[in-house]
Design a protein around this motif. Sequence first.
Motif, PDB file in Angstrom:
ATOM      1  N   ILE A 604       0.817  -1.210  -0.081  1.00 29.90           N
ATOM      2  CA  ILE A 604       0.040  -0.031  -0.131  1.00 29.90           C
ATOM      3  C   ILE A 604       0.938   1.152   0.086  1.00 29.90           C
ATOM      4  O   ILE A 604       1.946   1.369   0.819  1.00 29.90           O
ATOM      5  N   TYR A 605       0.528   2.160  -0.930  1.00 26.92           N
ATOM      6  CA  TYR A 605       1.453   3.507  -0.864  1.00 26.92           C
ATOM      7  C   TYR A 605       0.316   4.567  -0.680  1.00 26.92           C
ATOM      8  O   TYR A 605      -0.845   4.791  -1.266  1.00 26.92           O
ATOM      9  N   HIS A 606       0.723   5.478   0.230  1.00 27.85           N
ATOM     10  CA  HIS A 606      -0.006   6.628   0.600  1.00 27.85           C
ATOM     11  C   HIS A 606       0.860   7.694   0.467  1.00 27.85           C
ATOM     12  O   HIS A 606       1.915   7.824   1.110  1.00 27.85           O
ATOM     13  N   PHE A 607       0.251   8.847  -0.225  1.00 25.94           N
ATOM     14  CA  PHE A 607       0.897  10.223  -0.314  1.00 25.94           C
ATOM     15  C   PHE A 607      -0.024  11.379  -0.032  1.00 25.94           C
ATOM     16  O   PHE A 607      -1.284  11.208  -0.596  1.00 25.94           O
ATOM     17  N   HIS A 608       0.214  12.048   1.018  1.00 23.92           N
ATOM     18  CA  HIS A 608      -0.618  13.145   1.245  1.00 23.92           C
ATOM     19  C   HIS A 608      -1.056  14.111   0.115  1.00 23.92           C
ATOM     20  O   HIS A 608      -2.123  14.326  -0.251  1.00 23.92           O
ATOM     21  N   HIS A 609      -0.227  14.539  -0.751  1.00 28.54           N
ATOM     22  CA  HIS A 609      -0.346  15.036  -2.111  1.00 28.54           C
ATOM     23  C   HIS A 609      -1.154  16.247  -2.083  1.00 28.54           C
ATOM     24  O   HIS A 609      -2.142  16.216  -2.729  1.00 28.54           O
ATOM     25  N   ALA A 610      -0.982  17.270  -1.157  1.00 25.34           N
ATOM     26  CA  ALA A 610      -1.515  18.599  -1.026  1.00 25.34           C
ATOM     27  C   ALA A 610      -3.225  18.177  -0.642  1.00 25.34           C
ATOM     28  O   ALA A 610      -4.157  18.841  -1.119  1.00 25.34           O
ATOM     29  N   GLY A 611      -3.514  17.149  -0.050  1.00 21.14           N
ATOM     30  CA  GLY A 611      -4.655  16.826   0.583  1.00 21.14           C
ATOM     31  C   GLY A 611      -5.297  15.980  -0.306  1.00 21.14           C
ATOM     32  O   GLY A 611      -6.809  15.791   0.110  1.00 21.14           O
ATOM     33  N   GLU A 612      -4.991  15.487  -1.359  1.00 21.37           N
ATOM     34  CA  GLU A 612      -5.592  14.632  -2.253  1.00 21.37           C
ATOM     35  C   GLU A 612      -5.680  13.202  -1.794  1.00 21.37           C
ATOM     36  O   GLU A 612      -6.507  12.193  -1.937  1.00 21.37           O
ATOM     37  N   ASP A 613      -4.838  12.915  -0.967  1.00 22.99           N
ATOM     38  CA  ASP A 613      -4.582  11.605  -0.127  1.00 22.99           C
ATOM     39  C   ASP A 613      -4.507  10.427  -1.214  1.00 22.99           C
ATOM     40  O   ASP A 613      -5.389   9.644  -1.564  1.00 22.99           O
ATOM     41  N   LEU A 614      -3.486  10.566  -2.321  1.00 23.44           N
ATOM     42  CA  LEU A 614      -3.141   9.338  -3.271  1.00 23.44           C
ATOM     43  C   LEU A 614      -3.000   8.347  -2.572  1.00 23.44           C
ATOM     44  O   LEU A 614      -2.183   7.928  -1.382  1.00 23.44           O
ATOM     45  N   LEU A 615      -3.781   7.030  -2.876  1.00 27.30           N
ATOM     46  CA  LEU A 615      -3.544   5.895  -2.205  1.00 27.30           C
ATOM     47  C   LEU A 615      -3.726   4.956  -3.269  1.00 27.30           C
ATOM     48  O   LEU A 615      -4.424   4.549  -4.108  1.00 27.30           O
ATOM     49  N   TYR A 616      -2.653   3.859  -3.214  1.00 29.97           N
ATOM     50  CA  TYR A 616      -2.497   3.009  -4.379  1.00 29.97           C
ATOM     51  C   TYR A 616      -2.181   1.471  -3.656  1.00 29.97           C
ATOM     52  O   TYR A 616      -1.486   1.542  -2.400  1.00 29.97           O
ATOM     53  N   CYS A 617      -2.813   0.497  -4.368  1.00 27.88           N
ATOM     54  CA  CYS A 617      -2.070  -0.720  -4.072  1.00 27.88           C
ATOM     55  C   CYS A 617      -1.558  -1.389  -5.096  1.00 27.88           C
ATOM     56  O   CYS A 617      -1.456  -0.922  -6.192  1.00 27.88           O
TER      57      CYS A 617
END
Length: 693
Positions: A604-617
Amino acid sequence: MNDIASEHSAIDLNNPDYYFNRELSLLQFNLRVLEQAMDDNHPLMERLNFLLIFSSNMDEFFEIRVAGLRNKLETGTGQPGPDGMLPAELLREIGRITHEAVDRQYHILNNILLPALREEGVDFLRREDWTEAQAEWVKKYFREQVYPVLTPIALDPSHPFPRLVNKSLNFIVPLDGKDAFGRSTGLAIVPAPRSLPRLIRIPDEISGDGDDNFIFLSSMIHAHVSDLFPGMKATGCYQFRVTRNADLEVDEEAEDLASALKGQLLSRRYGDEVRLEVADNCPRHLMHYLLEQFELGEDDLYEVNGPVNLARMFTSVDRPRLHYPPFTPKVHPTVKKSESIFDAIDQEDLLLHHPFQSFQPVISLLAEAARDPKVLAIKQTLYRTGTKSEILDHLETAARNGKEVTAIVELRARFDEESNIEGARRLQEAGAIVVYGVVGYKTHAKMLLVVRRDGDGIKRYVHLGTGNYHTKTTKLYTDYGLMTSDKSIGQDVHKIFQELTGMGKAARLKQLKHSPFTLHPSLVEWIEFETVEAQAGRPARIIAKFNSLTEEKIIQALYRASQAGVQIDLIVRGICCLKPGIAGLSDNIRVRSIVGRFLEHTRIYHFHHAGEDLLYCSSADWMDRNLFNRVETCFPINHPALKSQMLEEGLQYYLRDNSRAWLLQPDGSYQRAQPAEGEERFMAQQTLLDTLG
């Protein structure tokens, strides 16, 4: 800000002091597995199983990692990695650590686990502890079940030292006297056939005490070894086992990859020797004799106080309190209330969290697709499926029912090559199109695509996962799966299948990232975005969970992000070459490893990304092989509710874990997390079992 940037740029990110060695980090994971055998929060039989898993892991470590290092040393091809260690130095350090670990393993077995099991009525009997009735039963069992399949080999000019199978149990037997031909060779080898069980349970009527009593095959053979040499006397009987190089070298350009690989499987059984395990009561001169036969040195010798083949000591007893309590994974509620799996996926995206939630919806998708007249085609990647597989059964049925079935079978999945070859054969005979992936790249992606008529058009139903299509491991490994009929995701998956079966330029995808094309640059870009955000004083955050981290450019990007102030939490089960907690470099990075009842396997990869909350598996770890030498998929979790659910259950639970977590220190050691004073114990896996299972 410029002063800070200047200070950080002065740090040489190529400095070997900033990287842990990959092999030593893998060893550290194996040591964490071993320590589970000392954790009395696990049931007693499960503690024994962790000890045996450690043996199995170490077997593979020697077969692949140590064998590869020895080959580099002998051929002079070994180049230092980012940590700067050369093969010779690394092999010495591995030898030091593994000798200590094996001594500790047998100490735990003999002095802690076996006595504790004996108190619970589970006894592994030594020969000196056999009762008269037990000894008589053993004698009868040996004569009827063991003796007929043993082949003793006397050593003389016409019987040279035999070629012994990788990891097989063998005995070296010194002899007195002469045989029927007047020969007196003095030594014999007795291989134990793999068809024989290594542990034999004594019948209750013989034990008579209500206990579960087991006898080692090695003890039986030792007790009756003289029966194999009539008229002669065996003056000793000592177990030994040799470990060989089990890595396969297959010509990627072979016209028939399946045939080429099948021809190489035998070599795995007889590769170059890398380790010798011998019972510690074996006389030194016999140990040296064996080392000479296998062309090994003293450092390759492991003297063990117990069975040399612990990995085959797995057993089960009907004593519930000695095992984990059983659980039945729950079926996703939307699936449960739907008449058809297609209806369920049409209602909403389904996020499955295994083993806490059932894998059955994936099986149901294939089962329904195989018989649904509206289904036109099924495409699936198969990396590890197992020899008895419902997945293969349904794909066969679909092909026989006239569906267009395409299977991308990865023949080179290590240690599953034989079953994958057999699976490919079955599918081909049923009429499926079988493709072996792309030359030079393992197909590690986990994708299933069903193409179905929908009115005047078609609709694509997709399953994407972090784990294999293997029904057994879905009950033992933690993994995520997404089932969706999202149009753009379906188109992306379709394009990747076209890449794998046809030829052309890399597909332009809307939602998915994939190796070896867009995944690595995307990861670096996402990390660098957080770095820029932190430098600008805005919130920046990275949380990632995967099995291993070795890729140098990603590590350097994480170092730069940490220097900029990005808060980074990495949940890394196994190998981690990044050093956390170094002042001015990685003091904003924390690394933890979770070792528990289930094998952690989610990516699981999570990046805050200026509030977009990118979330990938993803199917990919942050390793060179996954990002550059494999076909991998990385898929987004877009639905807000599913995103929130995964952030909590897949990441935050693991960051809160204060009982099964191990915290990586700057010196490479791991410290066990402990609840703070007054803090309740929190275990991520147990919480998921309680809430999802």
